[in-house]
Write a protein that holds these residues in place. Structure first.
Motif, mmCIF file in Angstrom:
data_model
loop_
_atom_site.group_PDB
_atom_site.id
_atom_site.type_symbol
_atom_site.label_atom_id
_atom_site.label_comp_id
_atom_site.label_asym_id
_atom_site.label_seq_id
_atom_site.Cartn_x
_atom_site.Cartn_y
_atom_site.Cartn_z
ATOM 1 N N ARG A 142 61.564 102.994 -53.344
ATOM 2 C CA ARG A 142 62.433 101.811 -53.249
ATOM 3 C C ARG A 142 63.290 101.877 -51.982
ATOM 4 N NH1 ARG A 142 63.921 96.748 -54.193
ATOM 5 N NH2 ARG A 142 66.060 96.542 -54.867
ATOM 6 N N ILE A 143 63.797 103.056 -51.634
ATOM 7 C CA ILE A 143 64.549 103.215 -50.386
ATOM 8 C C ILE A 143 63.647 102.861 -49.207
ATOM 9 C CG2 ILE A 143 65.615 104.924 -48.835
ATOM 10 C CD1 ILE A 143 66.633 106.339 -51.448
ATOM 11 N N ARG A 144 62.410 103.357 -49.221
ATOM 12 C CA ARG A 144 61.460 103.033 -48.151
ATOM 13 C C ARG A 144 61.245 101.518 -48.065
ATOM 14 N NH1 ARG A 144 56.481 106.343 -47.361
ATOM 15 N NH2 ARG A 144 56.387 106.369 -49.615
ATOM 16 N N GLU A 145 61.016 100.888 -49.208
ATOM 17 C CA GLU A 145 60.787 99.437 -49.252
ATOM 18 C C GLU A 145 61.983 98.674 -48.678
ATOM 19 O OE1 GLU A 145 61.088 96.211 -52.792
ATOM 20 O OE2 GLU A 145 59.781 97.933 -53.205
ATOM 21 N N LEU A 146 63.184 99.023 -49.105
ATOM 22 C CA LEU A 146 64.387 98.338 -48.606
ATOM 23 C C LEU A 146 64.548 98.545 -47.102
ATOM 24 C CD1 LEU A 146 66.910 99.249 -51.461
ATOM 25 C CD2 LEU A 146 65.969 96.975 -50.980
ATOM 26 N N ALA A 147 64.330 99.774 -46.622
ATOM 27 C CA ALA A 147 64.492 100.078 -45.199
ATOM 28 C C ALA A 147 63.459 99.349 -44.354
ATOM 29 C CB ALA A 147 64.389 101.579 -44.970
ATOM 30 N N GLU A 148 62.213 99.371 -44.773
ATOM 31 C CA GLU A 148 61.160 98.737 -43.983
ATOM 32 C C GLU A 148 61.311 97.223 -43.979
ATOM 33 O OE1 GLU A 148 57.475 100.530 -45.315
ATOM 34 O OE2 GLU A 148 57.984 102.431 -44.317
ATOM 35 N N ARG A 149 61.765 96.647 -45.082
ATOM 36 C CA ARG A 149 62.030 95.205 -45.124
ATOM 37 C C ARG A 149 63.170 94.846 -44.166
ATOM 38 N NH1 ARG A 149 64.241 93.416 -50.458
ATOM 39 N NH2 ARG A 149 62.439 94.541 -51.211
ATOM 40 N N LYS A 150 64.249 95.637 -44.220
ATOM 41 C CA LYS A 150 65.393 95.403 -43.340
ATOM 42 C C LYS A 150 64.987 95.588 -41.871
ATOM 43 C CE LYS A 150 69.650 96.474 -44.508
ATOM 44 N NZ LYS A 150 70.922 97.160 -44.802
ATOM 45 N N ASN A 151 64.135 96.560 -41.592
ATOM 46 C CA ASN A 151 63.671 96.808 -40.229
ATOM 47 C C ASN A 151 62.837 95.647 -39.712
ATOM 48 O OD1 ASN A 151 63.405 98.469 -37.870
ATOM 49 N ND2 ASN A 151 61.320 98.937 -38.540
ATOM 50 N N ARG A 152 61.969 95.078 -40.562
ATOM 51 C CA ARG A 152 61.166 93.919 -40.146
ATOM 52 C C ARG A 152 62.074 92.752 -39.789
ATOM 53 N NH1 ARG A 152 57.780 95.861 -44.242
ATOM 54 N NH2 ARG A 152 58.613 94.407 -45.774
ATOM 55 N N LYS A 153 63.119 92.525 -40.589
ATOM 56 C CA LYS A 153 64.064 91.437 -40.307
ATOM 57 C C LYS A 153 64.783 91.671 -38.983
ATOM 58 C CE LYS A 153 65.074 90.020 -45.029
ATOM 59 N NZ LYS A 153 66.093 89.959 -46.079
ATOM 60 N N GLU A 154 65.191 92.914 -38.735
ATOM 61 C CA GLU A 154 65.883 93.262 -37.482
ATOM 62 C C GLU A 154 64.966 93.084 -36.285
ATOM 63 O OE1 GLU A 154 69.134 94.412 -36.949
ATOM 64 O OE2 GLU A 154 69.545 93.944 -39.052
ATOM 65 N N THR A 155 63.699 93.444 -36.444
ATOM 66 C CA THR A 155 62.723 93.369 -35.359
ATOM 67 C C THR A 155 62.410 91.923 -34.983
ATOM 68 O OG1 THR A 155 61.759 95.438 -36.157
ATOM 69 C CG2 THR A 155 60.455 94.177 -34.604
ATOM 70 N N LYS A 156 62.437 91.013 -35.969
ATOM 71 C CA LYS A 156 62.141 89.592 -35.724
ATOM 72 C C LYS A 156 63.235 88.881 -34.974
ATOM 73 C CE LYS A 156 58.948 88.848 -39.525
ATOM 74 N NZ LYS A 156 58.680 88.123 -40.757
#
Length: 157
Positions: A142-156
């Protein structure tokens, strides 16, 4: 006055060690861990499990059930953002037990490695000893999922 003495119980211990790789910068991975341990907490069945964490030395980690009720899970023993969080306390164990959690983050070649360690000592119930490895694995995913989702948003952006 009634006094009872029960059979002596043994003190047990266990250690759970897990490691995952997160495709996000270390700062985002650390924030995601605080989110999972706090307001974004979720149980393996997908049920929301929001908690409160005070991210400073001595800060509480607890379940606030409202109306001055809840459950203390632990206290922040060490925090060094974005590389380390250690918590000590009873966790979900409402019996004589002490636990130590360690979340250690390391940036490596564009990803973050999260090493998790849980050590426990006390009159441990089998359901905790046997069920926690699976539960912690879910929380780490779940930590991985939250981090990777947040990272995708930051990257966009």
């Amino acid at each position: 006055m009634k006094t009872e003495t029960n059979e002596r119980q043994s003190v047990q211990s266990f250690e759970i060690s897990k490691e995952i790789e997160i495709s996000a910068p270390i700062e985002i991975a650390f924030e995601a861990m605080l989110d999972q341990l706090g307001p974004e907490g979720q149980m393996p069945d997908g049920k929301p499990f929001p908690m409160k964490i005070e991210p400073w030395p001595g800060g509480r980690w607890f379940r606030d059930l409202g109306d001055k009720s809840g459950h203390l899970w632990g206290h922040v023993q060490v925090i060094k953002p974005p590389t380390l969080l250690e918590i000590c306390g009873p966790l979900m164990m409402s019996y004589p037990a002490v636990n130590h959690l360690q979340y250690r983050f390391k940036a490596e070649a564009g990803v973050t490695r999260l090493a998790f360690l849980h050590r426990s000592l006390g009159s441990l119930l089998p359901e905790h000893r046997d069920g926690l490895p699976k539960g912690w694995q879910y929380w780490l995913e779940r930590i991985r999922e939250l981090a990777e989702r947040k990272n995708r948003k930051e990257t966009k952006r």
